[in-house]
Design an enzyme around this catalytic site. Structure first.
Site, PDB file in Angstrom:
ATOM      1  N   SER A   5       3.128  -0.072  -3.930  1.00 27.72           N
ATOM      2  CA  SER A   5       2.279  -1.214  -3.565  1.00 27.72           C
ATOM      3  C   SER A   5       3.115  -2.193  -2.767  1.00 27.72           C
ATOM      4  CB  SER A   5       1.768  -1.908  -4.843  1.00 27.72           C
ATOM      5  OG  SER A   5       1.261  -3.191  -4.528  1.00 27.72           O
ATOM      6  N   SER A   6       2.516  -2.832  -1.778  1.00 24.50           N
ATOM      7  CA  SER A   6       3.237  -3.862  -1.019  1.00 24.50           C
ATOM      8  C   SER A   6       3.687  -4.973  -1.969  1.00 24.50           C
ATOM      9  CB  SER A   6       2.344  -4.443   0.075  1.00 24.50           C
ATOM     10  OG  SER A   6       1.830  -3.399   0.881  1.00 24.50           O
TER      11      SER A   6
ATOM     12  N   HIS B 175       0.693   4.180   2.292  1.00 26.65           N
ATOM     13  CA  HIS B 175       0.019   4.008   3.583  1.00 26.65           C
ATOM     14  C   HIS B 175       0.266   5.221   4.484  1.00 26.65           C
ATOM     15  CE1 HIS B 175       0.692  -0.404   2.511  1.00 26.65           C
ATOM     16  NE2 HIS B 175      -0.618  -0.357   2.686  1.00 26.65           N
TER      17      HIS B 175
HETATM   18  P1  AMP Z   1      -3.300  -2.327   1.211  1.00 23.82           P
HETATM   19  O1  AMP Z   1      -2.503  -2.432   2.459  1.00 23.82           O
HETATM   20  O2  AMP Z   1      -2.507  -2.566  -0.047  1.00 23.82           O
HETATM   21  O3  AMP Z   1      -4.597  -3.102   1.262  1.00 23.82           O
HETATM   22  O4  AMP Z   1      -3.722  -0.808   1.102  1.00 23.82           O
HETATM   23  C1  AMP Z   1      -4.331  -0.148   2.186  1.00 23.82           C
HETATM   24  C2  AMP Z   1      -4.843   1.177   1.711  1.00 23.82           C
HETATM   25  O5  AMP Z   1      -3.762   1.933   1.198  1.00 23.82           O
HETATM   26  C3  AMP Z   1      -5.877   1.053   0.582  1.00 23.82           C
HETATM   27  O6  AMP Z   1      -6.913   2.008   0.782  1.00 23.82           O
HETATM   28  C4  AMP Z   1      -5.063   1.357  -0.633  1.00 23.82           C
HETATM   29  O7  AMP Z   1      -5.823   1.910  -1.703  1.00 23.82           O
HETATM   30  C5  AMP Z   1      -4.094   2.395  -0.095  1.00 23.82           C
HETATM   31  N1  AMP Z   1      -2.906   2.469  -0.941  1.00 23.82           N
HETATM   32  C6  AMP Z   1      -2.084   1.444  -1.295  1.00 23.82           C
HETATM   33  N2  AMP Z   1      -1.114   1.876  -2.113  1.00 23.82           N
HETATM   34  C7  AMP Z   1      -1.325   3.194  -2.301  1.00 23.82           C
HETATM   35  C8  AMP Z   1      -0.660   4.209  -3.052  1.00 23.82           C
HETATM   36  N3  AMP Z   1       0.405   3.958  -3.799  1.00 23.82           N
HETATM   37  N4  AMP Z   1      -1.164   5.467  -3.008  1.00 23.82           N
HETATM   38  C9  AMP Z   1      -2.262   5.749  -2.252  1.00 23.82           C
HETATM   39  N5  AMP Z   1      -2.924   4.837  -1.524  1.00 23.82           N
HETATM   40  C10 AMP Z   1      -2.468   3.580  -1.542  1.00 23.82           C
END
Ligand code: AMP
Length: 281
Positions: A185-186, A37
């Site tokens: 990843s969360s 993020h």
């Molecule tokens: P999320 O909060 O998991 O929905 O992710 C929000 C944004 O962050 C989305 O566009 C995801 O693709 C991006 N994102 C999540 N994890 C990663 C990562 N490890 N590397 C790059 N972008 C990420």
């Protein structure tokens, strides 16, 4: 940093910035921030004058038996991280304001959304597209930044923005990984210590296929088999949701690998479903 929860207040602020000629950038997230993020926030800073990060665990993209209720949340920590990354607005709406009573408009990109994650998570991308279009309409940013970790999501949003002629550039941020290769990843927070130790094998398997491709192997059936054999050896208790070698734009499976081929996977370690992908280019 401003923290705004009211969608109309966000829209007013963004319209005011637009009138001043400032370039705004939207970074949509579900929070529980990690360095992936933060990388998106950094990219946002480089692209424009004002960075808006939305933090919303969007109910409409979760299936009835999925992890909406248990999805990790820590607003206090997230607020500090966003402020530390010089974010201008942290937008934290509620489900009630984003989906008020009578809400009845949905956006779909049905072809791309029916593939891969869409098969395991029916309706997921309809929820994603609808909330992202709402967020884009609230901010009307010059750029919006998405992570390439969610490659299918990035492709679908790019398609939606093109098809609907939105005057917004969609930017893809490369995947941020732990030192051992696990994509941040969360949902990694769901893993037990033993599961966490196994999880980097997802990426090692994908990397093995990249090496084989670099060595001249272009038969996608063979590349797929080699990944599955590797995973079977390293993580016999894991479960493959899907593993596909696809064209990076159409997301359709290909028989012969090229630099435009992307390997997409979703893999269960215990009850946790993790996604990852690599490009062969
Ligand atoms: P999320 O909060 O998991 O929905 O992710 C929000 C944004 O962050 C989305 O566009 C995801 O693709 C991006 N994102 C999540 N994890 C990663 C990562 N490890 N590397 C790059 N972008 C990420």
């Amino acid at each position: 940093m401003l923290q705004i929860s009211d969608p109309h207040a966000l829209q007013e602020q963004c319209l005011a910035w637009r009138a001043e000629g400032l370039r705004t950038v939207l970074v949509p997230t579900m929070g529980y921030f990690h360095q992936g993020h933060e990388q998106l926030m950094t990219m946002g800073r480089e692209l424009g004058d004002k960075v808006i990060v939305s933090l919303f665990v969007n109910p409409s993209q979760f299936g009835p038996s999925e992890d909406l209720a248990t999805y990790p949340r820590d607003l206090e920590r997230d607020t500090a991280i966003a402020a530390g990354n010089k974010v201008d607005v942290l937008f934290t709406p509620t489900p009630e304001t984003m989906y008020p009573s009578g809400f009845d408009t949905w956006v779909e990109v049905p072809g791309l959304s029916s593939l891969h994650c869409g098969q395991t998570r029916p309706g997921h991308f309809k929820g994603v597209c609808t909330i992202v279009l709402k967020l884009l309409n609230l901010c009307m940013p010059r750029h919006a930044v998405f992570g390439q970790k969610d490659w299918q999501q990035f492709t679908i949003i790019s398609r939606m923005v093109k098809d609907l002629c939105l005057p917004i550039h969609i930017e893809g941020c490369p995947i941020v990984r732990e030192a051992d290769g696990l994509a941040l990843s969360s949902r990694n927070s769901y893993l037990s210590a033993d599961e966490r130790a196994l999880a980097p094998n997802i990426y090692s398997g994908l990397s093995l296929a990249r090496q084989l491709f670099a060595g001249g192997e272009v038969d996608t059936a063979e590349l797929r088999k080699r990944i599955l054999d590797y995973w079977q050896e390293k993580m016999p208790a894991g479960r493959v949701d899907y593993l596909r070698l696809v064209d990076a734009v159409t997301l359709k499976e290909v028989e012969e690998a090229t630099p435009n081929t992307r390997i997409l996977t979703a893999f269960y370690i215990g009850k946790t479903r993790l996604i990852d992908n690599v490009s062969l280019g």
